[in-house]
Motif scaffolding. Structure first.
Motif, PDB file in Angstrom:
ATOM      1  N   LEU A  55     -17.615  15.744  15.825  1.00 58.87           N
ATOM      2  CA  LEU A  55     -18.096  15.862  17.211  1.00 58.87           C
ATOM      3  C   LEU A  55     -17.900  17.263  17.794  1.00 58.87           C
ATOM      4  O   LEU A  55     -18.431  17.573  18.856  1.00 58.87           O
ATOM      5  N   TRP A  56     -17.157  18.119  17.114  1.00 58.08           N
ATOM      6  CA  TRP A  56     -16.968  19.492  17.594  1.00 58.08           C
ATOM      7  C   TRP A  56     -18.278  20.265  17.670  1.00 58.08           C
ATOM      8  O   TRP A  56     -18.387  21.254  18.389  1.00 58.08           O
ATOM      9  N   VAL A  57     -19.286  19.816  16.900  1.00 58.37           N
ATOM     10  CA  VAL A  57     -20.583  20.496  16.899  1.00 58.37           C
ATOM     11  C   VAL A  57     -21.311  20.325  18.243  1.00 58.37           C
ATOM     12  O   VAL A  57     -22.202  21.095  18.584  1.00 58.37           O
ATOM     13  N   VAL A  58     -20.908  19.314  18.998  1.00 58.74           N
ATOM     14  CA  VAL A  58     -21.543  19.012  20.286  1.00 58.74           C
ATOM     15  C   VAL A  58     -20.873  19.834  21.393  1.00 58.74           C
ATOM     16  O   VAL A  58     -19.649  19.953  21.404  1.00 58.74           O
ATOM     17  N   PRO A  59     -21.678  20.425  22.314  1.00 61.36           N
ATOM     18  CA  PRO A  59     -21.062  21.172  23.422  1.00 61.36           C
ATOM     19  C   PRO A  59     -20.039  20.299  24.165  1.00 61.36           C
ATOM     20  O   PRO A  59     -20.275  19.100  24.349  1.00 61.36           O
ATOM     21  N   PRO A  60     -18.925  20.893  24.587  1.00 56.27           N
ATOM     22  CA  PRO A  60     -17.845  20.124  25.221  1.00 56.27           C
ATOM     23  C   PRO A  60     -18.311  19.215  26.367  1.00 56.27           C
ATOM     24  O   PRO A  60     -17.832  18.085  26.477  1.00 56.27           O
ATOM     25  N   SER A  61     -19.274  19.679  27.154  1.00 58.00           N
ATOM     26  CA  SER A  61     -19.724  18.884  28.306  1.00 58.00           C
ATOM     27  C   SER A  61     -20.428  17.590  27.900  1.00 58.00           C
ATOM     28  O   SER A  61     -20.575  16.674  28.711  1.00 58.00           O
ATOM     29  N   LEU A  62     -20.884  17.510  26.646  1.00 57.64           N
ATOM     30  CA  LEU A  62     -21.609  16.317  26.176  1.00 57.64           C
ATOM     31  C   LEU A  62     -20.795  15.473  25.212  1.00 57.64           C
ATOM     32  O   LEU A  62     -21.218  14.396  24.807  1.00 57.64           O
ATOM     33  N   ARG A  63     -19.634  15.980  24.839  1.00 59.90           N
ATOM     34  CA  ARG A  63     -18.907  15.380  23.725  1.00 59.90           C
ATOM     35  C   ARG A  63     -18.496  13.934  23.984  1.00 59.90           C
ATOM     36  O   ARG A  63     -18.544  13.103  23.080  1.00 59.90           O
ATOM     37  N   ASN A  64     -18.133  13.619  25.227  1.00 59.84           N
ATOM     38  CA  ASN A  64     -17.682  12.245  25.493  1.00 59.84           C
ATOM     39  C   ASN A  64     -18.830  11.239  25.501  1.00 59.84           C
ATOM     40  O   ASN A  64     -18.609  10.035  25.446  1.00 59.84           O
ATOM     41  N   ARG A  65     -20.081  11.730  25.552  1.00 59.83           N
ATOM     42  CA  ARG A  65     -21.255  10.838  25.500  1.00 59.83           C
ATOM     43  C   ARG A  65     -21.814  10.741  24.083  1.00 59.83           C
ATOM     44  O   ARG A  65     -22.695   9.929  23.812  1.00 59.83           O
ATOM     45  N   ALA A  66     -21.379  11.609  23.185  1.00 57.64           N
ATOM     46  CA  ALA A  66     -21.945  11.665  21.828  1.00 57.64           C
ATOM     47  C   ALA A  66     -21.257  10.661  20.905  1.00 57.64           C
ATOM     48  O   ALA A  66     -20.107  10.283  21.129  1.00 57.64           O
ATOM     49  N   THR A  67     -22.003  10.235  19.875  1.00 58.36           N
ATOM     50  CA  THR A  67     -21.411   9.351  18.877  1.00 58.36           C
ATOM     51  C   THR A  67     -21.542   9.990  17.494  1.00 58.36           C
ATOM     52  O   THR A  67     -22.492  10.733  17.229  1.00 58.36           O
ATOM     53  N   ALA A  68     -20.589   9.707  16.646  1.00 56.72           N
ATOM     54  CA  ALA A  68     -20.610  10.175  15.256  1.00 56.72           C
ATOM     55  C   ALA A  68     -20.542   8.947  14.359  1.00 56.72           C
ATOM     56  O   ALA A  68     -19.639   8.131  14.488  1.00 56.72           O
TER      57      ALA A  68
END
Ligand SMILES: [Zn+2]
Length: 85
Positions: A55-68
């Motif tokens: 999930l580090w690849v995702v910008p910090p502002s979106l990380r909590n909405r992203a799934t891996a």
């Protein structure tokens, strides 16, 4: 290392801001975007040690909405062995 599919949603008004962030992080060409198809999500596959590292690849502002999601491919040999079932 395992392979992960990252799915990162964003709001329709956020596209340019998000793309700029991803560009600044050096990952512009790693991501595929659904924006032009009306689906405001970005996808990337990445090799990582863990879901949280991926999930580090995702910008910090979106990380909590992203799934891996850990992904893999089935080999033909594996599928052929299922015939007996
Ligand atoms: Zn978008």
């Amino acid at each position: 290392m395992d392979r992960f599919l990252i799915e990162s949603p964003h709001e329709p008004g956020e596209c340019r801001k998000i793309v700029k962030n991803v560009y600044a992080m050096g990952y512009l060409y790693n991501f595929d975007w659904g924006c032009k198809g009306g689906v405001h999500k970005a996808w990337v596959t990445i090799e990582a040690e863990s879901e949280s590292q991926a999930l580090w690849v995702v910008p910090p502002s979106l990380r909590n909405r992203a799934t891996a999601t850990k992904i893999m491919k089935f080999e033909p040999k594996m599928v052929e062995e299922w015939k007996e079932e």
